[in-house]
Design a protein around this motif. Structure first.
Motif, PDB file in Angstrom:
ATOM      1  N   ASP A  24      17.162  13.204 -10.265  1.00 24.11           N
ATOM      2  CA  ASP A  24      17.705  13.188  -8.906  1.00 24.11           C
ATOM      3  C   ASP A  24      16.667  12.758  -7.870  1.00 24.11           C
ATOM      4  OD1 ASP A  24      16.215  15.434  -9.253  1.00 24.11           O
ATOM      5  OD2 ASP A  24      17.561  16.776  -8.147  1.00 24.11           O
ATOM      6  N   ALA A  25      15.764  11.882  -8.289  1.00 27.13           N
ATOM      7  CA  ALA A  25      14.749  11.392  -7.348  1.00 27.13           C
ATOM      8  C   ALA A  25      15.416  10.629  -6.208  1.00 27.13           C
ATOM      9  CB  ALA A  25      13.783  10.471  -8.073  1.00 27.13           C
ATOM     10  N   THR A  26      14.827  10.762  -5.028  1.00 26.61           N
ATOM     11  CA  THR A  26      15.321   9.978  -3.892  1.00 26.61           C
ATOM     12  C   THR A  26      14.473   8.737  -3.670  1.00 26.61           C
ATOM     13  OG1 THR A  26      14.086  11.487  -2.479  1.00 26.61           O
ATOM     14  CG2 THR A  26      16.470  11.839  -2.661  1.00 26.61           C
ATOM     15  N   PHE A  27      13.274   8.792  -4.175  1.00 31.44           N
ATOM     16  CA  PHE A  27      12.403   7.619  -4.043  1.00 31.44           C
ATOM     17  C   PHE A  27      11.642   7.369  -5.346  1.00 31.44           C
ATOM     18  CE2 PHE A  27      12.782   9.073   0.331  1.00 31.44           C
ATOM     19  CZ  PHE A  27      13.109   7.901   0.971  1.00 31.44           C
ATOM     20  N   VAL A  28      11.421   6.101  -5.645  1.00 30.14           N
ATOM     21  CA  VAL A  28      10.525   5.734  -6.748  1.00 30.14           C
ATOM     22  C   VAL A  28       9.446   4.827  -6.165  1.00 30.14           C
ATOM     23  CG1 VAL A  28      10.302   4.641  -8.998  1.00 30.14           C
ATOM     24  CG2 VAL A  28      12.421   5.791  -8.386  1.00 30.14           C
ATOM     25  N   MET A  29       8.198   5.190  -6.400  1.00 30.27           N
ATOM     26  CA  MET A  29       7.105   4.326  -5.958  1.00 30.27           C
ATOM     27  C   MET A  29       6.355   3.816  -7.176  1.00 30.27           C
ATOM     28  SD  MET A  29       7.176   7.136  -3.781  1.00 30.27           S
ATOM     29  CE  MET A  29       6.733   7.603  -2.133  1.00 30.27           C
ATOM     30  N   ARG A  30       5.778   2.646  -7.012  1.00 29.34           N
ATOM     31  CA  ARG A  30       4.995   2.086  -8.107  1.00 29.34           C
ATOM     32  C   ARG A  30       3.615   1.702  -7.596  1.00 29.34           C
ATOM     33  NH1 ARG A  30      10.133   0.337  -8.650  1.00 29.34           N
ATOM     34  NH2 ARG A  30      11.139   1.000 -10.591  1.00 29.34           N
ATOM     35  N   ALA A  31       2.642   1.836  -8.473  1.00 26.01           N
ATOM     36  CA  ALA A  31       1.286   1.384  -8.135  1.00 26.01           C
ATOM     37  C   ALA A  31       0.686   0.753  -9.369  1.00 26.01           C
ATOM     38  CB  ALA A  31       0.435   2.551  -7.668  1.00 26.01           C
ATOM     39  N   ALA A  32      -0.089  -0.289  -9.152  1.00 23.29           N
ATOM     40  CA  ALA A  32      -0.743  -0.959 -10.285  1.00 23.29           C
ATOM     41  C   ALA A  32      -2.150  -1.363  -9.875  1.00 23.29           C
ATOM     42  CB  ALA A  32       0.054  -2.193 -10.700  1.00 23.29           C
ATOM     43  N   SER A 104     -16.634   1.651  -8.933  1.00 29.78           N
ATOM     44  CA  SER A 104     -15.745   0.955  -9.867  1.00 29.78           C
ATOM     45  C   SER A 104     -14.641   1.866 -10.395  1.00 29.78           C
ATOM     46  CB  SER A 104     -16.548   0.361 -11.028  1.00 29.78           C
ATOM     47  OG  SER A 104     -17.196   1.388 -11.739  1.00 29.78           O
ATOM     48  N   ARG A 105     -14.852   3.188 -10.361  1.00 32.23           N
ATOM     49  CA  ARG A 105     -13.809   4.096 -10.849  1.00 32.23           C
ATOM     50  C   ARG A 105     -12.967   4.692  -9.721  1.00 32.23           C
ATOM     51  NH1 ARG A 105     -14.352   5.239 -16.247  1.00 32.23           N
ATOM     52  NH2 ARG A 105     -12.087   5.442 -16.174  1.00 32.23           N
ATOM     53  N   GLN A 106     -13.346   4.445  -8.465  1.00 33.57           N
ATOM     54  CA  GLN A 106     -12.543   4.979  -7.353  1.00 33.57           C
ATOM     55  C   GLN A 106     -11.096   4.486  -7.415  1.00 33.57           C
ATOM     56  OE1 GLN A 106     -14.026   4.546  -3.393  1.00 33.57           O
ATOM     57  NE2 GLN A 106     -15.899   5.697  -3.817  1.00 33.57           N
ATOM     58  N   LYS A 107     -10.946   3.199  -7.792  1.00 27.55           N
ATOM     59  CA  LYS A 107      -9.593   2.635  -7.870  1.00 27.55           C
ATOM     60  C   LYS A 107      -8.737   3.420  -8.858  1.00 27.55           C
ATOM     61  CE  LYS A 107     -11.099  -1.426  -8.873  1.00 27.55           C
ATOM     62  NZ  LYS A 107     -11.255  -2.830  -9.270  1.00 27.55           N
ATOM     63  N   CYS A 108      -9.385   3.875  -9.947  1.00 28.37           N
ATOM     64  CA  CYS A 108      -8.659   4.648 -10.962  1.00 28.37           C
ATOM     65  C   CYS A 108      -8.219   5.983 -10.356  1.00 28.37           C
ATOM     66  CB  CYS A 108      -9.541   4.905 -12.184  1.00 28.37           C
ATOM     67  SG  CYS A 108     -10.390   3.459 -12.826  1.00 28.37           S
ATOM     68  N   ALA A 109      -9.162   6.672  -9.714  1.00 26.51           N
ATOM     69  CA  ALA A 109      -8.878   8.003  -9.176  1.00 26.51           C
ATOM     70  C   ALA A 109      -7.828   7.948  -8.071  1.00 26.51           C
ATOM     71  CB  ALA A 109     -10.166   8.636  -8.661  1.00 26.51           C
ATOM     72  N   LEU A 110      -7.740   6.807  -7.383  1.00 18.45           N
ATOM     73  CA  LEU A 110      -6.863   6.726  -6.208  1.00 18.45           C
ATOM     74  C   LEU A 110      -5.528   6.040  -6.495  1.00 18.45           C
ATOM     75  CD1 LEU A 110      -9.563   5.802  -3.539  1.00 18.45           C
ATOM     76  CD2 LEU A 110      -8.432   8.015  -3.822  1.00 18.45           C
ATOM     77  N   LEU A 111      -5.286   5.676  -7.755  1.00 25.16           N
ATOM     78  CA  LEU A 111      -4.081   4.881  -8.059  1.00 25.16           C
ATOM     79  C   LEU A 111      -2.789   5.617  -7.674  1.00 25.16           C
ATOM     80  CD1 LEU A 111      -3.064   2.198  -9.324  1.00 25.16           C
ATOM     81  CD2 LEU A 111      -2.922   3.399 -11.510  1.00 25.16           C
ATOM     82  N   PHE A 112      -2.709   6.910  -8.026  1.00 27.51           N
ATOM     83  CA  PHE A 112      -1.509   7.688  -7.729  1.00 27.51           C
ATOM     84  C   PHE A 112      -1.305   7.776  -6.209  1.00 27.51           C
ATOM     85  CE2 PHE A 112       0.675  11.707  -6.886  1.00 27.51           C
ATOM     86  CZ  PHE A 112       1.696  11.713  -7.827  1.00 27.51           C
ATOM     87  N   TRP A 113      -2.389   8.051  -5.506  1.00 29.12           N
ATOM     88  CA  TRP A 113      -2.307   8.136  -4.037  1.00 29.12           C
ATOM     89  C   TRP A 113      -1.896   6.797  -3.424  1.00 29.12           C
ATOM     90  CZ3 TRP A 113      -6.192   6.163  -0.451  1.00 29.12           C
ATOM     91  CH2 TRP A 113      -5.946   6.524   0.869  1.00 29.12           C
ATOM     92  N   GLN A 114      -2.416   5.683  -4.010  1.00 25.65           N
ATOM     93  CA  GLN A 114      -2.000   4.357  -3.522  1.00 25.65           C
ATOM     94  C   GLN A 114      -0.493   4.199  -3.646  1.00 25.65           C
ATOM     95  OE1 GLN A 114      -3.819   2.406  -1.945  1.00 25.65           O
ATOM     96  NE2 GLN A 114      -5.947   2.546  -2.620  1.00 25.65           N
ATOM     97  N   GLY A 115       0.055   4.725  -4.746  1.00 21.66           N
ATOM     98  CA  GLY A 115       1.501   4.671  -4.936  1.00 21.66           C
ATOM     99  C   GLY A 115       2.216   5.483  -3.862  1.00 21.66           C
ATOM    100  N   LEU A 116       1.678   6.676  -3.589  1.00 23.95           N
ATOM    101  CA  LEU A 116       2.312   7.561  -2.595  1.00 23.95           C
ATOM    102  C   LEU A 116       2.371   6.928  -1.216  1.00 23.95           C
ATOM    103  CD1 LEU A 116       0.926  11.188  -3.033  1.00 23.95           C
ATOM    104  CD2 LEU A 116       3.217  10.331  -3.544  1.00 23.95           C
ATOM    105  N   SER A 118       2.520   3.796  -0.499  1.00 22.65           N
ATOM    106  CA  SER A 118       3.047   2.435  -0.454  1.00 22.65           C
ATOM    107  C   SER A 118       4.195   2.333   0.546  1.00 22.65           C
ATOM    108  CB  SER A 118       3.470   1.965  -1.845  1.00 22.65           C
ATOM    109  OG  SER A 118       4.371   2.879  -2.413  1.00 22.65           O
ATOM    110  N   GLY A 119       4.454   3.448   1.295  1.00 22.31           N
ATOM    111  CA  GLY A 119       5.315   3.499   2.476  1.00 22.31           C
ATOM    112  C   GLY A 119       6.551   2.642   2.448  1.00 22.31           C
ATOM    113  N   GLU A 120       6.483   1.525   3.159  1.00 26.24           N
ATOM    114  CA  GLU A 120       7.671   0.690   3.330  1.00 26.24           C
ATOM    115  C   GLU A 120       8.118   0.045   2.017  1.00 26.24           C
ATOM    116  OE1 GLU A 120       4.136  -1.547   5.097  1.00 26.24           O
ATOM    117  OE2 GLU A 120       4.757   0.477   4.646  1.00 26.24           O
ATOM    118  N   ASP A 121       7.246   0.085   1.007  1.00 24.56           N
ATOM    119  CA  ASP A 121       7.633  -0.492  -0.275  1.00 24.56           C
ATOM    120  C   ASP A 121       8.492   0.460  -1.104  1.00 24.56           C
ATOM    121  OD1 ASP A 121       6.153  -2.658   0.409  1.00 24.56           O
ATOM    122  OD2 ASP A 121       4.348  -1.950  -0.605  1.00 24.56           O
TER     123      ASP A 121
END
Lengths: 134, 416
Positions: A24-32, A104-116, A118-121
């Protein structure tokens, strides 16, 4: 670096919390992360006031991105999505106790947050959108 | 110079990483630099720096002389004359430049062919120009043995030979080490009598430091390279074109140096090829540094270098095969040198490539992880990410032993 693979990171990496889809999700976000091929989907149920009521996620990633997603997912329920959008990368790394992670690993640690944030996306889940229209 | 003497020629190899001796196995990303290259750049700036072709003073003459010498040396290394070499920042820029210059010859319905294992630096520029011009862009999947898909190419020719205009591929894959069968590609084009209609462009970024990569021996029209992957400095590379192509292309970068006459409403361009394609001040110091890198390679000699590097690839392949969690990618190295060049790539069961690379770094071992700018190949093969060890002439079997020992740490930490 020496404490990057400390016990609780490895534990979350191997047994990620809130894993899977949310019917019953209202939003789906994706990050890559285009440079390494990591990708994840976040399923959120958010009420009209912007408060996160439920969260699940799934994806492919390294131990750091998987553990970070698992740890952050545990902190979401009850908080407002705006709070996470307005946080800085440094705030998120502090939450994760990963402030000293290498660039170089910050991108890994922040991937989930980047998804969160992604606002208008945000993609409104088809079924939910139909329900809202009804 | 003997192969084993090269280790003492490269200062950075003396570094300690996390208290361990550096084992540098990320040479396909960039090689480390010999002292002679570093000194050549430093000497140029300390002693000879001035703009080229612009002044009549002594320093300008010295700089111009060094610039011309370097261009001749670099062009000769790639089997060409200086007036077939356009210097660029790197192989990526060279391929983009070639695409821009070739665009005016492309028509809707023309066919452009690459393979699934191409680096993004080849795949994306040709994909983009296909979209702009309405060309059909064909990405050939690798064959079952992960080698270059020559049979699929032959089949494609049967159907599309009349519309084929471009074949672009890497001489050596940066992931699988697969060597492109350039002679067979050429033979197929000749068999159908379409060779003269087709631009064959080869990215030599991964071959230049490992095997002769020469326009006068390869049946190709254009070759691109990056100086920093062949012991030279970052920021210098080039596009080497055949005499035929040199007659057909026109500059797409304009400015000082490349002109003959400029009037308010029109400009004519320099008669000399190298001048015509060099807009603005060239990177003389890097060209001089790259000349020193080529001299470093020549002092070793191809036969000793190739034998040593083939031994490294074979030894690494054999040792990694012994690690139960490792699944190697690409063809097994055979007795022939050209069966697999420069690198060994793998996935590690249950552990992401980034984590493998991070744990190896703890032991001083530098490898590359990710999809190595070959996302279509990784997607096709369903690899999230892979780990790659890539070799240079200064690497040793002991380096590979240290890699294998460090891999045991992955098992210890992740318990797989």
């Amino acid at each position: 670096m020496d404490d990057l693979y400390r016990e609780h990171i490895l534990e979350h990496a191997q047994h990620p919390r809130n894993w899977g889809e949310l019917p019953d999700a209202t939003f789906v976000m994706r990050a890559a992360n285009a440079s390494c091929g990591d990708s994840l989907e976040i399923f959120l149920k958010i009420d009209e006031a912007g408060i996160i009521k439920a969260v699940t996620w799934q994806g492919d990633g390294c131990a750091v991105s998987t553990a970070a997603a698992s740890l952050l997912s545990e902190k979401l329920v009850g908080s407002s999505i705006q709070k996470w959008e307005s946080m800085s990368a440094e705030d998120v790394l502090r939450e994760l106790e990963l402030l000293h992670i290498s660039p170089s690993r910050q991108k890994c640690a922040l991937l989930f947050w980047q998804g969160l944030r992604s606002g208008e996306d945000w993609a409104v889940v088809q079924g939910s959108a139909e329900r809202e229209q009804q | 110079m003997k192969v084993h003497e090269t280790q003492t020629q490269v200062p950075i190899l003396q570094r300690q990483i996390h208290g361990k001796k550096l084992v540098y196995l990320d040479n396909a990303a960039t090689t480390q630099k010999p002292e002679s290259v570093i000194t050549a750049i430093s000497d140029y700036y300390r002693t000879h720096n001035a703009n080229v072709h612009r002044g009549v003073h002594t320093l300008s003459d010295e700089s111009t002389e060094r610039y011309e010498q370097a261009r001749q040396k670099i062009a000769a290394f790639f089997g060409a004359r200086a007036d077939q070499l356009i210097s660029t920042r790197n192989s990526t820029e060279a391929m983009n430049l070639l695409v821009q210059m070739w665009e005016k010859f492309l028509r809707p319905g023309d066919v452009i062919v690459v393979t699934m294992q191409e680096h993004h630096s080849t795949l994306v520029p040709w994909q983009m120009v296909s979209q702009r011009t309405g060309c059909e862009f064909i990405v050939l999947p690798m064959d079952d043995q992960s080698t270059w898909p020559i049979n699929a190419f032959a089949e494609l020719l049967q159907e599309k030979k009349d519309r084929l205009r471009v074949v672009a591929t890497a001489a050596v894959s940066n992931v699988t080490g697969v060597v492109a069968p350039l002679e067979k590609i050429d033979a197929q084009l000749r068999k159908w009598g379409v060779r003269k209609n087709v631009l064959v462009a080869v990215d030599a970024a991964q071959s230049a430091a490992h095997m002769p990569s020469r326009l006068d021996r390869w049946p190709v029209d254009a070759l691109t390279f990056s100086g920093h992957k062949m012991y030279g400095p970052m920021g210098i590379g080039g596009l080497v074109v055949s005499e035929r192509l040199a007659q057909e292309i026109a500059p797409v970068l304009y400015g000082g140096g490349m002109i003959a006459e400029v009037r308010t409403q029109e400009t004519s361009f320099h008669e000399d090829f190298a001048e015509r394609f060099t807009a603005g001040t060239p990177d003389v110091a890097s060209l001089v540094g790259l000349q020193a890198a080529i001299e470093f390679l020549e002092e070793i000699g191809w036969s000793e270098l190739q034998a040593h590097e083939h031994d490294l690839v074979q030894y690494a392949y054999e040792q990694l095969q012994q690690v139960p969690q490792v699944r190697l990618i690409g063809p097994e190295p055979g007795a022939e040198f050209a069966s697999r060049v420069g690198s060994v790539t793998w996935t590690y069961e249950g552990v992401h490539a980034h984590d493998v690379a991070q744990i190896l770094d703890r032991s001083g071992v530098a490898v590359r992880s990710g999809h190595h700018c070959t996302m279509p190949l990784h997607t096709e093969q369903d690899w999230v990410a892979t780990t790659r060890a890539s070799f240079a002439v200064y690497n040793t079997r002991e380096d590979i032993d240290q890699l294998i020992a460090a891999l045991e740490q992955v098992q210890t930490i992740f318990g797989v």
